[in-house]
Design an enzyme around this catalytic site. Structure first.
Site, mmCIF file in Angstrom:
data_model
loop_
_atom_site.group_PDB
_atom_site.id
_atom_site.type_symbol
_atom_site.label_atom_id
_atom_site.label_comp_id
_atom_site.label_asym_id
_atom_site.label_seq_id
_atom_site.Cartn_x
_atom_site.Cartn_y
_atom_site.Cartn_z
ATOM 1 N N LYS A 21 7.058 0.974 -3.394
ATOM 2 C CA LYS A 21 6.086 1.118 -4.466
ATOM 3 C C LYS A 21 6.534 0.357 -5.708
ATOM 4 C CE LYS A 21 4.702 5.332 -4.371
ATOM 5 N NZ LYS A 21 4.885 6.743 -4.721
ATOM 6 N N THR A 27 3.677 1.487 1.039
ATOM 7 C CA THR A 27 3.163 1.562 2.413
ATOM 8 C C THR A 27 3.052 3.020 2.836
ATOM 9 O OG1 THR A 27 5.371 1.416 3.384
ATOM 10 C CG2 THR A 27 4.154 -0.662 3.094
ATOM 11 N N ASN A 29 3.041 5.762 5.447
ATOM 12 C CA ASN A 29 3.633 5.858 6.789
ATOM 13 C C ASN A 29 2.954 6.914 7.656
ATOM 14 O OD1 ASN A 29 5.606 4.553 4.983
ATOM 15 N ND2 ASN A 29 6.961 4.605 6.759
ATOM 16 N N GLU A 79 3.416 1.243 9.071
ATOM 17 C CA GLU A 79 3.274 1.351 7.615
ATOM 18 C C GLU A 79 2.056 0.571 7.159
ATOM 19 O OE1 GLU A 79 6.740 0.268 5.237
ATOM 20 O OE2 GLU A 79 7.878 0.087 7.094
ATOM 21 N N HIS A 84 -5.728 -2.010 -2.516
ATOM 22 C CA HIS A 84 -6.499 -1.279 -3.526
ATOM 23 C C HIS A 84 -5.508 -0.571 -4.438
ATOM 24 C CE1 HIS A 84 -9.702 1.070 -5.331
ATOM 25 N NE2 HIS A 84 -8.955 2.154 -5.180
ATOM 26 N N TYR A 91 0.143 11.517 -0.210
ATOM 27 C CA TYR A 91 0.946 12.128 0.866
ATOM 28 C C TYR A 91 0.206 13.347 1.395
ATOM 29 C CZ TYR A 91 5.001 9.340 -0.528
ATOM 30 O OH TYR A 91 5.866 8.312 -0.805
ATOM 31 N N ARG A 104 1.259 -11.961 12.509
ATOM 32 C CA ARG A 104 2.533 -12.614 12.884
ATOM 33 C C ARG A 104 3.521 -11.562 13.393
ATOM 34 N NH1 ARG A 104 6.489 -11.355 9.114
ATOM 35 N NH2 ARG A 104 5.680 -10.489 7.157
ATOM 36 N N PHE A 109 14.749 -11.612 6.958
ATOM 37 C CA PHE A 109 14.725 -12.526 5.807
ATOM 38 C C PHE A 109 16.099 -12.504 5.175
ATOM 39 C CE2 PHE A 109 10.382 -11.089 6.409
ATOM 40 C CZ PHE A 109 9.654 -12.265 6.300
HETATM 41 P P1 ADP Z 1 7.477 6.017 1.368
HETATM 42 O O1 ADP Z 1 8.844 5.520 1.681
HETATM 43 O O2 ADP Z 1 7.434 7.511 1.192
HETATM 44 O O3 ADP Z 1 6.450 5.546 2.367
HETATM 45 P P2 ADP Z 1 6.410 4.027 -0.501
HETATM 46 O O4 ADP Z 1 7.174 3.480 -1.654
HETATM 47 O O5 ADP Z 1 6.178 3.141 0.676
HETATM 48 O O6 ADP Z 1 7.132 5.388 -0.060
HETATM 49 O O7 ADP Z 1 5.041 4.536 -1.084
HETATM 50 C C1 ADP Z 1 4.063 4.988 -0.186
HETATM 51 C C2 ADP Z 1 3.116 6.010 -0.806
HETATM 52 O O8 ADP Z 1 2.461 5.453 -1.964
HETATM 53 C C3 ADP Z 1 1.984 6.360 0.150
HETATM 54 O O9 ADP Z 1 2.356 7.404 1.035
HETATM 55 C C4 ADP Z 1 0.854 6.756 -0.788
HETATM 56 O O10 ADP Z 1 0.913 8.142 -1.057
HETATM 57 C C5 ADP Z 1 1.139 5.964 -2.071
HETATM 58 N N1 ADP Z 1 0.263 4.790 -2.293
HETATM 59 C C6 ADP Z 1 -0.312 4.497 -3.496
HETATM 60 N N2 ADP Z 1 -1.040 3.373 -3.416
HETATM 61 C C7 ADP Z 1 -0.941 2.904 -2.132
HETATM 62 C C8 ADP Z 1 -1.495 1.764 -1.446
HETATM 63 N N3 ADP Z 1 -2.287 0.874 -2.077
HETATM 64 N N4 ADP Z 1 -1.193 1.612 -0.135
HETATM 65 C C9 ADP Z 1 -0.380 2.496 0.489
HETATM 66 N N5 ADP Z 1 0.167 3.594 -0.105
HETATM 67 C C10 ADP Z 1 -0.107 3.819 -1.413
HETATM 68 N N1 RBF Z 2 9.785 -5.770 7.254
HETATM 69 C C1 RBF Z 2 10.592 -6.651 7.890
HETATM 70 O O1 RBF Z 2 11.755 -6.363 8.071
HETATM 71 N N2 RBF Z 2 10.128 -7.865 8.337
HETATM 72 C C2 RBF Z 2 8.837 -8.261 8.154
HETATM 73 O O2 RBF Z 2 8.460 -9.341 8.576
HETATM 74 C C3 RBF Z 2 7.948 -7.338 7.462
HETATM 75 N N3 RBF Z 2 6.674 -7.685 7.220
HETATM 76 C C4 RBF Z 2 5.863 -6.795 6.561
HETATM 77 C C5 RBF Z 2 4.528 -7.145 6.303
HETATM 78 C C6 RBF Z 2 3.680 -6.272 5.659
HETATM 79 C C7 RBF Z 2 2.258 -6.680 5.409
HETATM 80 C C8 RBF Z 2 4.163 -5.005 5.225
HETATM 81 C C9 RBF Z 2 3.251 -4.049 4.498
HETATM 82 C C10 RBF Z 2 5.477 -4.652 5.460
HETATM 83 C C11 RBF Z 2 6.342 -5.532 6.135
HETATM 84 N N4 RBF Z 2 7.658 -5.193 6.398
HETATM 85 C C12 RBF Z 2 8.481 -6.085 7.042
HETATM 86 C C13 RBF Z 2 8.142 -3.829 6.104
HETATM 87 C C14 RBF Z 2 8.907 -3.754 4.807
HETATM 88 O O3 RBF Z 2 10.246 -4.045 5.074
HETATM 89 C C15 RBF Z 2 8.797 -2.334 4.276
HETATM 90 O O4 RBF Z 2 7.463 -2.035 3.942
HETATM 91 C C16 RBF Z 2 9.726 -2.134 3.126
HETATM 92 O O5 RBF Z 2 9.729 -0.775 2.825
HETATM 93 C C17 RBF Z 2 9.398 -2.978 1.913
HETATM 94 O O6 RBF Z 2 10.376 -2.765 0.931
HETATM 95 MG MG MG Z 3 6.201 3.506 3.018
#
Ligand code: ADP
Ligand code: RBF
Ligand code: MG
Length: 159
Positions: A21, A27, A29, A79, A84, A91, A104, A109
């Site tokens: 975030k 993302t 999950n 994820e 938006h 959650y 892909r 990386f």
């Molecule tokens: P986590 O490791 O718990 O998944 P993230 O940093 O990936 O934490 O944040 C994910 C959370 O952020 C989601 O579970 C949701 O509640 C919130 N969130 C807010 N905006 C978005 C968005 N545009 N896409 C996905 N999750 C979002």
């Molecule tokens: N993680 C990887 O290790 N390799 C990837 O190629 C990769 N591609 C991603 C593409 C998208 C569109 C998204 C949403 C996530 C991707 N991730 C990938 C996951 C990423 O490592 C994870 O969301 C982390 O938490 C970002 O910090």
């Molecule tokens: Mg997440």
């Protein structure tokens, strides 16, 4: 991939807490049960499609399925980043998605900046692909017209 478009739904759980975030790419999950239900021909990698939180609006999304080679996760994850800006976290709420197409494979990386640049370009591609008429059609699918409270009631009635 014969299983595309692939529809699925599940509650949003806490992920790895890596601060995606903070990078501007949160993302949502899915739990293990949803990940384990994926058909065998849906390979790991990056997908685009449509997503909806509870009974809210339908948004474009990108989804990463797999083990995140950059982090070398031991658990397979699904994820979803919704394209938006949400005012609040969601959650525990129900996330409905349709995977429309494949972008892909996942890859490693050498820096976090490179990972973020790749994700940004995935988002750009998803935005463009999803404007195609055959993809917009899926947004209108009856799958997204079922309210999640109806689903809750169906589940309650079946038990
Ligand atoms: P986590 O490791 O718990 O998944 P993230 O940093 O990936 O934490 O944040 C994910 C959370 O952020 C989601 O579970 C949701 O509640 C919130 N969130 C807010 N905006 C978005 C968005 N545009 N896409 C996905 N999750 C979002
Ligand atoms: N993680 C990887 O290790 N390799 C990837 O190629 C990769 N591609 C991603 C593409 C998208 C569109 C998204 C949403 C996530 C991707 N991730 C990938 C996951 C990423 O490592 C994870 O969301 C982390 O938490 C970002 O910090
Ligand atoms: Mg997440």
């Amino acid at each position: 991939m014969r299983s595309l478009p692939y529809f699925c739904r599940g509650p949003v759980i806490r992920g790895f807490g890596r601060g995606s975030k903070d990078l501007g790419i949160p993302t949502a999950n899915f739990p293990e049960s949803v990940v384990d239900s994926l058909p065998a021909d849906i390979s790991t990698g990056i997908y685009y499609g449509w997503a909806r939180v509870d009974n809210g609006d339908i948004h474009k999304m990108v989804m990463s399925i797999g083990w995140n080679p950059y982090y070398q996760n031991s658990k397979k994850s699904m994820e979803t980043h919704l394209i938006h800006k949400f005012k609040e976290d969601f959650y525990g709420q129900m996330l409905s998605v349709v995977l429309v197409g494949y972008i892909r494979p996942e890859r490693g990386f050498s820096s976090l900046e490179e990972l973020i640049t790749a994700i940004r370009s995935d988002i750009d591609e998803a935005r463009r692909y999803l404007d195609l008429p055959e993809h917009i059609k899926l947004k209108e699918d009856t799958f997204f017209r079922t309210s999640t409270s109806t689903i809750d009631k169906q589940i309650l009635n079946n038990h």
